[in-house]
Design a protein around this motif. Structure first.
Motif: not given
Length: 522
Positions: A437-450
């Motif tokens: 749950r905590y990691l989901a809040t820190s998930n970052v999507v880069t411009p390339g979709g990663n």
């Protein structure tokens, strides 16, 4: 020892030896056909080795197939000594099947795995069948031999099945049978993720290989992660049966003690009466914390002659370990080494025959003579097997009651193993849920979709944990004690190597899934 090394370097040909034994031991001299065959076999295994116990000099290599595998003297000596029980009754008539692992000290062996799973470059996994047979021509009136399959893959259940089929209707050291098995295996395609239908000695063996070693509930029929058929073998399923192991447990609640130790990557020693019980117990215990990998060193069976540097003894770098032994004197040696290096005392799980049913928990009264909290009586002083003074997790009373009931009736429907495995898989999922749950809040999507995660902050996570809580049942007399224990177990987990191993596996799985690389394993 020098006599043994000579035997190891020049294997004794007691049985009929195939024509292939005339090949040289160098990697460049075999013909192209032989080289291609060896490469095909090496995708799956390194060699078959038959060891014989010579009453005059001890264990010796009887022969190796294929014969041109350039094992080092160190590795052959380790395989020799570890392939026999340290304690064995002369009345034993049934085969013992067990496994052990040694460090790879044979740099000239070419390990071949063109695709995932690639196997381990550092470890040889050894699956063994030990047989003792009456022979009135021998000094001790019986002979002892072990057939060992050496591989860089830890497909232990699969290899056990192969060895069973090879030895169920013939002698254990028949070179013709080894040559037939070798010829069959060399025709197989390299191991890859997903399902394999593999012909072997007149029948098909179905093998499922999961994307990662630590997928939970492998081998259970309802496991949709790998296979929905119980007729197949999953590569990393535990080799032990809880129906058997629980009969030797000191008490039922010790499951939670050992689970917590392994979850936090602490050291555990399993002492059992046979290498089969030892290796099966360790395989089943590691399975309890999946999908969290145990990031310490795992050695399912060790003897007094084993190499201990890998677990931080005899000059090695201190590391957490999970080891199985059958020799109480070896237990003394490991504990003394741990104390000498100022390491915390490893937890001891003593598996033995006890009188009466398995109790739900330990009796700590000194006057309770039937207590399973016994002393290992040894010259120079005994070793007390005791439970740890500090625990975080609370036992689930309903599960304890179900296990107790199944043990009393003998579990004719084999419900005990699935019950234990599913319960602890659910418990591990509950432990990981706040972290996910905590990691989901820190998930970052880069411009390339990663996708990638921001840096993990333990204080921020603990703040999030205090806000959202956890479904894990924590020990404690009141809310304050339980909150402290909750923060204590998560802080310990997030600082231990298991956490980083699990996080790396999680990130790799998500990357592979987004790239469509896991489709073949479904």
């Amino acid at each position: 020892m020098e006599k043994l090394k000579n035997k190891v370097l020049h294997p004794h040909r007691r049985s009929r030896q195939p024509e292939a034994t005339t090949a040289t031991t160098t990697a460049t001299s075999p013909t192209t056909t032989t080289t291609q065959a060896s490469v095909g076999f090496q995708h799956w295994a390194v060699a078959f080795i038959v060891c014989n116990f010579n009453v005059d000099i001890g264990p010796e290599v009887e022969f190796i197939y294929p014969p041109n595998v350039p094992f080092s003297t160190t590795d052959l000596t380790s395989i020799c000594f570890n392939s026999f029980p340290e304690q064995q009754s002369t009345e034993t008539a049934e085969d013992l099947t067990f496994n052990f692992a040694i460090s790879n000290n044979s740099p000239d062996i070419n390990l071949s795995s063109p695709q995932a799973p690639h196997g381990s470059p550092d470890t040889f996994y050894n699956c063994c069948v030990f047989r003792q047979e009456f022979d009135d021509t021998m000094k001790r009136s019986f002979n002892q031999r072990t057939l060992c399959l050496v591989s860089h893959h830890s497909f232990l259940s699969f290899y056990r099945e192969l060895l069973h089929r090879m030895t169920e209707s013939g002698v254990i050291s028949d070179p013709t049978a080894l040559e037939a098995a070798y010829s069959q295996i060399m025709t197989w395609p390299p191991p890859s993720l997903g399902r394999h239908e593999l012909p072997f000695l007149g029948s098909l063996v179905t093998l499922d290989i999961a994307p990662y070693h630590d997928f939970p509930l492998q081998g259970l029929g309802t496991n949709s992660l790998v296979s929905d058929k119980q007729t197949s073998i999953t590569a990393y399923e535990p080799i032990g049966s809880w129906d058997t192991i629980m009969q030797f447990m000191p008490c039922i609640t010790d499951l939670y003690v050992v689970y917590e130790k392994l979850l936090l990557c602490e050291s555990v020693i399993v002492i059992a009466q046979s290498p089969q019980l030892s290796s099966e117990a360790i395989s089943s215990l590691v399975d309890l914390i999946r999908p969290v990998p145990y990031a310490g060193v795992i050695r399912p069976y060790m003897t007094m002659q084993s190499e201990f540097r890998s677990i931080g003894i005899d000059g090695g770098t201190p590391r957490p370990f999970l080891v199985g032994i059958t020799n109480p004197f070896l237990l003394k040696r490991i504990l003394a080494a741990a104390e000498h290096t100022d390491r915390s005392r490893p937890h001891i799980l003593y598996l033995q025959h006890y009188d009466g049913p398995v109790p739900t928990k330990r009796h700590h009264s000194l006057h309770h003579k039937s207590s399973r909290n016994a002393l290992l009586d040894l010259p120079g002083g005994g070793i007390e097997v005791h439970s740890p003074s500090k625990r975080f997790l609370k036992s689930e009373s309903s599960i304890i009651s179900q296990i107790e009931s199944l043990l009393k009736v003998g579990d004719p429907n084999r419900e005990l193993g699935p019950l234990i495995r599913r319960h602890f898989a659910e418990l591990t999922a509950q432990v990981l849920s706040p972290i996910n749950r905590y990691l989901a809040t820190s998930n970052v999507v880069t411009p390339g979709g990663n996708h990638h995660y921001a840096s993990f902050s333990l204080p921020d996570f603990l703040h999030d944990l205090s806000k959202h809580g956890t479904a894990v049942k924590i020990r404690g007399q009141g809310p304050i004690q339980r909150h402290r224990a909750r923060d204590g177990i998560y802080e310990s987990f997030c600082h231990c190597p298991n956490f980083y191993a699990w996080l790396e596996m999680k990130i790799n799985l998500e990357k592979e899934a987004s790239a469509g690389l896991l489709g073949s394993a479904s």
